[in-house]
Design an enzyme around this catalytic site. Structure first.
Site, mmCIF file in Angstrom:
data_model
loop_
_atom_site.group_PDB
_atom_site.id
_atom_site.type_symbol
_atom_site.label_atom_id
_atom_site.label_comp_id
_atom_site.label_asym_id
_atom_site.label_seq_id
_atom_site.Cartn_x
_atom_site.Cartn_y
_atom_site.Cartn_z
ATOM 1 C CG HIS A 189 -23.278 40.211 20.121
ATOM 2 N ND1 HIS A 189 -24.280 40.336 19.192
ATOM 3 C CD2 HIS A 189 -22.329 39.418 19.524
ATOM 4 C CE1 HIS A 189 -23.948 39.661 18.089
ATOM 5 N NE2 HIS A 189 -22.780 39.090 18.272
ATOM 6 C CG HIS B 83 -28.438 47.303 15.681
ATOM 7 N ND1 HIS B 83 -27.613 47.271 14.592
ATOM 8 C CD2 HIS B 83 -28.574 46.020 16.092
ATOM 9 C CE1 HIS B 83 -27.278 46.022 14.343
ATOM 10 N NE2 HIS B 83 -27.842 45.243 15.240
ATOM 11 C CG ASP C 182 -31.405 40.741 21.672
ATOM 12 O OD1 ASP C 182 -31.795 39.647 21.255
ATOM 13 O OD2 ASP C 182 -30.239 41.133 21.575
HETATM 14 N N1 CMC Z 1 -29.502 53.317 26.202
HETATM 15 C C1 CMC Z 1 -29.066 54.590 26.393
HETATM 16 N N2 CMC Z 1 -28.165 55.198 25.593
HETATM 17 C C2 CMC Z 1 -27.691 54.495 24.561
HETATM 18 C C3 CMC Z 1 -28.101 53.182 24.290
HETATM 19 C C4 CMC Z 1 -29.047 52.587 25.155
HETATM 20 N N3 CMC Z 1 -29.454 51.337 24.937
HETATM 21 N N4 CMC Z 1 -27.458 52.729 23.190
HETATM 22 C C5 CMC Z 1 -26.671 53.726 22.784
HETATM 23 N N5 CMC Z 1 -26.797 54.800 23.603
HETATM 24 C C6 CMC Z 1 -26.165 56.118 23.452
HETATM 25 C C7 CMC Z 1 -24.685 56.059 23.883
HETATM 26 O O1 CMC Z 1 -24.546 56.383 25.257
HETATM 27 C C8 CMC Z 1 -24.090 57.097 22.970
HETATM 28 O O2 CMC Z 1 -24.432 58.377 23.487
HETATM 29 P P1 CMC Z 1 -23.399 59.621 23.341
HETATM 30 O O3 CMC Z 1 -23.321 59.865 21.848
HETATM 31 O O4 CMC Z 1 -24.012 60.718 24.096
HETATM 32 O O5 CMC Z 1 -22.103 59.157 23.914
HETATM 33 C C9 CMC Z 1 -24.867 56.941 21.665
HETATM 34 O O6 CMC Z 1 -26.148 56.400 22.051
HETATM 35 C C10 CMC Z 1 -24.224 55.975 20.656
HETATM 36 O O7 CMC Z 1 -23.995 54.723 21.317
HETATM 37 P P2 CMC Z 1 -22.744 53.793 21.072
HETATM 38 O O8 CMC Z 1 -22.529 52.937 22.275
HETATM 39 O O9 CMC Z 1 -21.592 54.611 20.585
HETATM 40 O O10 CMC Z 1 -23.281 52.918 19.854
HETATM 41 P P3 CMC Z 1 -22.695 51.546 19.352
HETATM 42 O O11 CMC Z 1 -23.061 51.436 17.935
HETATM 43 O O12 CMC Z 1 -21.234 51.442 19.689
HETATM 44 O O13 CMC Z 1 -23.442 50.444 20.235
HETATM 45 C C11 CMC Z 1 -25.113 48.962 21.014
HETATM 46 C C12 CMC Z 1 -24.578 49.750 19.813
HETATM 47 C C13 CMC Z 1 -26.158 47.964 20.520
HETATM 48 C C14 CMC Z 1 -23.960 48.170 21.664
HETATM 49 C C15 CMC Z 1 -25.734 49.938 22.032
HETATM 50 O O14 CMC Z 1 -26.805 50.631 21.439
HETATM 51 C C16 CMC Z 1 -26.187 49.238 23.321
HETATM 52 O O15 CMC Z 1 -25.374 49.052 24.242
HETATM 53 N N6 CMC Z 1 -27.497 48.856 23.405
HETATM 54 C C17 CMC Z 1 -28.003 48.111 24.548
HETATM 55 C C18 CMC Z 1 -27.592 46.656 24.433
HETATM 56 C C19 CMC Z 1 -28.392 45.924 23.367
HETATM 57 O O16 CMC Z 1 -29.603 46.023 23.286
HETATM 58 N N7 CMC Z 1 -27.679 45.124 22.556
HETATM 59 C C20 CMC Z 1 -28.310 44.269 21.531
HETATM 60 C C21 CMC Z 1 -27.952 44.672 20.145
HETATM 61 S S1 CMC Z 1 -28.997 43.904 18.913
HETATM 62 C C22 CMC Z 1 -28.718 42.225 19.043
HETATM 63 C C23 CMC Z 1 -27.400 41.836 18.479
HETATM 64 O O17 CMC Z 1 -27.225 41.913 17.258
HETATM 65 O O18 CMC Z 1 -26.551 41.387 19.242
#
Ligand code: CMC
Length: 436
Positions: free
Chosen positions: A269, A311, A371
């Site tokens: 987050h 995201h 971010d």
């Molecule tokens: N790098 C590599 N792979 C990723 C990433 C990433 N940053 N983000 C998602 N994936 C992959 C994930 O491994 C999954 O792959 P698979 O379908 O093969 O299992 C797929 O994309 C979907 O990801 P998810 O984790 O199920 O998606 P989510 O909606 O639950 O999570 C997220 C969203 C923001 C937590 C995630 O994209 C992440 O961890 N990003 C990095 C951390 C980040 O930048 N967070 C800030 C978010 S914006 C600011 C805020 O509002 O807080």
């Protein structure tokens, strides 16, 4: 009810049918009202991480992830970023409309009169280790404010009391945030200087010294104001939902916001902005081997992710990231040539380019989020890494408190109490094991 406005659920084990109403939003995705499901058919719904669940009605922020749209109270983020100020956006989010001149002046004046902290709060700071993470300090100090504003602030059903709590939080957050930094660096706490603007005052409390004159650079004041506008609200994200859930028991609003800060801290987050810079520095120190980091992010045996990428909602682009990338570029152009932040920016651009051409990121709709570039601007302003999420918290406070205020007026709002899909043992008998 028109049949077109319902969905029919058929329980194949009993043949029972149930019509569930479809609720139509002003804009966005229609929502099925599942409240009768348990009552009529005896089922819960299962949705870990709330992928398909609307937890409340809200008229504050609208997001369209497919088209990269973000609006506060109907106003596009691009327009607010260009024309507005953070305090104007605070007014808009809390009160629902942009203020006229008199309303804005009265609001600013009220915020100014609440910037001071009770002197006893200083003693809370000294209880922390000097190397404590400022987010940990912030969780503690904001939580502690609940003990200063307890009795009448707890009257959460009184609009004027809620307004007073909201104004106090907006006003005191920059002081708390700056003092987290001052304490870690052994610097004397600087008191707010109320003839300064909101962002200006924060920079003054961060960087001014009692021994010399300090004027916050206008370039950084403007940049910080923009960053705060872009972070001010984002619908029902993890920290906002935490504030709502905590507040749903009618808990003290300062305690509820403290819970929101704790939720924001995680790297998935608000903690991502700090993690992005750590990642970019690692890449720079590895002789800019960008491809190595892209490959690591794709490797499912490695827990590494590209920080600042992806995201839950945005599936084409994050409109905040577009604005912030341009701002980052403009700011760096105005700094001395050869500054170290330019190299980080170039690396970030290179990483973005390679990732966006890669099938892994394309197929999963992973784009830079807010971010990704914000940390480079904060670093260029002289703000240390561990203060990045503190600035996010300071900016998001208005979002949290606006949602809390909205929830308190919503006649459908009830204490948040999710159910579960129990997967533990069935009934066991202690007596059978008495002779073990
Ligand atoms: N790098 C590599 N792979 C990723 C990433 C990433 N940053 N983000 C998602 N994936 C992959 C994930 O491994 C999954 O792959 P698979 O379908 O093969 O299992 C797929 O994309 C979907 O990801 P998810 O984790 O199920 O998606 P989510 O909606 O639950 O999570 C997220 C969203 C923001 C937590 C995630 O994209 C992440 O961890 N990003 C990095 C951390 C980040 O930048 N967070 C800030 C978010 S914006 C600011 C805020 O509002 O807080």
């Amino acid at each position: 009810m028109d049949k077109k406005d319902t969905i029919t659920v058929i329980d194949n084990s009993t043949g029972k049918e149930l019509e569930l109403p479809i609720l139509r939003p002003t804009e966005g995705i229609p929502t099925i009202d599942v409240r009768a499901l348990y009552r009529e058919l005896g089922y819960f719904t299962y949705d870990p991480g709330f992928l398909a669940t609307a937890s409340c009605r809200s008229s504050i922020t609208f997001l369209d992830g497919e088209n990269g749209i973000l609006r506060y109270r109907g106003y596009p983020i691009e327009q607010l970023a260009e024309k507005s100020t953070f305090l104007e956006v605070c007014y808009l989010l809390y009160y629902g409309e942009l203020p006229n001149k008199e309303q804005q002046e009265a609001f600013n004046e009220d915020i100014r009169t609440h910037t001071l902290l009770h002197e006893a709060i200083k003693r809370f700071f000294s209880g922390f280790r000097r190397d404590a993470h400022p987010m940990g300090i912030m969780v503690g100090v904001v939580g502690a404010l609940s003990s200063f504003f307890h009795d009448h602030e707890n009257n959460v059903h009184d609009a004027s009391m809620r307004q007073q709590a909201a104004h106090r939080l907006i006003a005191k957050m920059p002081t708390i945030a700056a003092w987290c930094y001052r304490y870690a660096h052994g610097l004397p706490f600087m008191y707010p200087q109320n003839d300064l603007g909101y962002a200006e005052n924060f920079l003054h409390m961060m960087f001014a010294l009692p021994t010399e004159d300090y004027t916050p650079p206008p370039l950084f004041v403007k940049a910080l104001d923009l960053i705060m506008i872009l972070h001010a609200d984002h619908e029902q994200n993890a920290s906002t939902s935490t504030v709502r859930l905590t507040g749903s028991s009618e808990a003290n609003p300062f305690a509820a916001v403290s819970a929101g800060i704790a939720s924001l801290w995680g790297p998935a987050h608000g903690g991502a902005n700090e993690a992005v810079i750590k990642m970019l520095l690692d890449i720079v120190h590895s002789d800019n081997d960008v491809q190595y980091y892209v490959d690591r992010a794709k490797d499912k045996t490695d827990r590494f992710r590209l920080m600042g990428f992806g995201h839950r909602i945005y599936k084409n682009f994050d409109p905040r990231a577009v604005i912030i990338r341009k701002s980052c570029h403009d700011i760096l152009e105005q700094l001395e040539p050869g500054n170290p932040y330019q190299e980080l920016f170039d690396t970030a651009m290179e990483l973005e380019k390679i990732a966006l051409e890669d099938d892994y990121f394309k197929s999963r709709n992973l784009y830079p989020n807010v971010d990704y570039y914000s940390g480079i601007i904060l670093l260029a302003m002289g703000i240390p890494l561990n203060m990045f999420t503190v600035i996010f918290a300071l900016s998001r406070t208005i979002g949290w408190i606006s949602h809390w205020n909205e929830m308190m007026q919503d006649p459908e709002s009830r204490i948040g109490r999710p159910r579960q899909l129990y997967s533990g043992e069935e009934l066991r008998n202690y007596a059978k094991l008495e002779n073990r």
